[in-house]
Scaffold this active site. Structure first.
Site, PDB file in Angstrom:
ATOM      1  N   GLN A 126      17.940   1.314 -12.725  1.00 44.67           N
ATOM      2  CA  GLN A 126      17.165   0.247 -13.344  1.00 44.67           C
ATOM      3  C   GLN A 126      16.114   0.840 -14.291  1.00 44.67           C
ATOM      4  OE1 GLN A 126      17.914  -2.946 -12.957  1.00 44.67           O
ATOM      5  NE2 GLN A 126      16.298  -3.674 -14.309  1.00 44.67           N
ATOM      6  N   VAL A 155      14.925  -7.213 -19.443  1.00 48.03           N
ATOM      7  CA  VAL A 155      15.350  -6.246 -18.418  1.00 48.03           C
ATOM      8  C   VAL A 155      14.243  -6.204 -17.371  1.00 48.03           C
ATOM      9  CG1 VAL A 155      16.031  -3.851 -17.958  1.00 48.03           C
ATOM     10  CG2 VAL A 155      16.491  -4.857 -20.203  1.00 48.03           C
ATOM     11  N   ALA A 156      14.604  -6.483 -16.131  1.00 40.28           N
ATOM     12  CA  ALA A 156      13.563  -6.531 -15.099  1.00 40.28           C
ATOM     13  C   ALA A 156      12.883  -5.173 -14.939  1.00 40.28           C
ATOM     14  CB  ALA A 156      14.167  -6.970 -13.778  1.00 40.28           C
ATOM     15  N   SER A 161      13.956  -5.929  -9.880  1.00 42.36           N
ATOM     16  CA  SER A 161      15.272  -6.431 -10.294  1.00 42.36           C
ATOM     17  C   SER A 161      16.112  -6.850  -9.098  1.00 42.36           C
ATOM     18  CB  SER A 161      16.036  -5.348 -11.062  1.00 42.36           C
ATOM     19  OG  SER A 161      17.382  -5.760 -11.244  1.00 42.36           O
ATOM     20  N   ASP A 170      26.459  -9.560 -12.544  1.00 40.56           N
ATOM     21  CA  ASP A 170      26.645 -10.052 -13.904  1.00 40.56           C
ATOM     22  C   ASP A 170      28.146 -10.191 -14.088  1.00 40.56           C
ATOM     23  OD1 ASP A 170      23.940  -9.845 -14.285  1.00 40.56           O
ATOM     24  OD2 ASP A 170      24.039  -7.955 -15.382  1.00 40.56           O
ATOM     25  N   GLU A 218      20.005 -16.306 -18.922  1.00 43.21           N
ATOM     26  CA  GLU A 218      21.071 -15.312 -18.724  1.00 43.21           C
ATOM     27  C   GLU A 218      22.307 -15.997 -18.152  1.00 43.21           C
ATOM     28  OE1 GLU A 218      20.024 -11.826 -16.508  1.00 43.21           O
ATOM     29  OE2 GLU A 218      18.654 -11.101 -18.054  1.00 43.21           O
TER      30      GLU A 218
HETATM   31 ZN    ZN Z   1      21.962  -9.344 -14.140  1.00 39.79          ZN
END
Ligand code: ZN
Length: 247
Positions: A126, A155-156, A161, A170, A218
């Site tokens: 991440q 983006v976390a 995240s 995803d 998203e």
């Molecule tokens: Zn995602």
């Protein structure tokens, strides 16, 4: 003569052993679980504890753990998650694997071609993704602070995240594996958005909810919350944040 016969028998025996191996391999490939996170006895024991106890220390059910910019992940919890690896190398929390697999199977049965392009990520991964995006914005001319702020919207921030939690995937169409805007038009996404709740998943970052989730729309990111919560969230068109605040 006996020697020839013996060698034929040996060849035959070897063939049977090899054939049996092939059968076993193809069965496990069909089963789609090729690897289980299984590093040590200690981790296994902890995993068993997690399975037996549906709550975390804070009393929150594992499937309803809220992770966002103001709710950081508990790293000791994450270290003990039991993961199931999928055929394409992605992995997720084993507890939501059966429902994820069912959702993918049912989506394919409708003639669509969904593919999981991102799932569980380590904290390091991440961080890498976050840094990459900052670099892209800085190349576009932003200063570091501006680039970081902009990155945090898509983006976390590492440690916040859902992908680090192991409960997010995803999903995209196999023909269009890049995450792009307008993905909600894909038939795969249309099907998933309409049906994911039946399998305990929600579209985690809906359109026009960025002020609540902190993350832009998203139409590819699905989060497992369990069937009961997913049904409520879907039918009331709310976010996980709103659900958690009121339950
Ligand atoms: Zn995602």
């Amino acid at each position: 003569m006996v020697g020839v016969l013996m060698s034929e028998i040996m060849v035959c025996v070897i063939f049977v052993i090899v054939a049996a191996g092939v059968v076993r391999t193809s069965v496990s490939a069909e089963g789609k679980i090729l690897y289980k996170h299984n590093n040590s006895k200690k981790i296994n024991q902890n995993n068993d504890d997690l399975k037996n106890d549906s709550s975390t220390d804070a009393g929150t059910k594992w499937n309803l753990i809220l992770v966002n910019s103001s709710h950081k992940l508990d790293q000791s919890y994450v270290e003990n998650i039991s993961l199931t690896q999928l055929r394409n190398g992605q992995s997720i929390d084993s507890r939501c694997y059966p429902e994820l697999q069912q959702m993918m199977d049912d989506c394919r049965a409708q003639g669509y071609s969904p593919i999981i392009c991102s799932s569980y990520r380590t904290h390091e991964k991440q961080q890498e993704l976050f840094n990459q995006q900052i670099q892209i914005y800085m190349k576009d001319g932003m200063d570091r602070q501006e680039a970081e702020e902009r990155t945090a919207k898509s983006v976390a921030i590492p440690g916040t995240s859902e992908h680090e939690l192991g409960l997010a995937v995803d999903i995209t169409d196999i023909a269009e594996q890049k995450i792009v805007s307008g993905m909600e038009e894909q038939p795969v996404q249309q099907w998933l958005m309409k049906n994911c709740w039946k399998y305990g998943f929600i579209l985690r970052y809906p359109e026009d909810k960025a002020d609540i989730t902190g993350i832009v729309y998203e139409p590819w990111h699905y989060r497992y919350v369990g069937k009961e919560a997913a049904k409520y969230i879907y039918s009331n068109q709310i976010t996980l944040e709103e659900y958690c605040y009121h339950h």
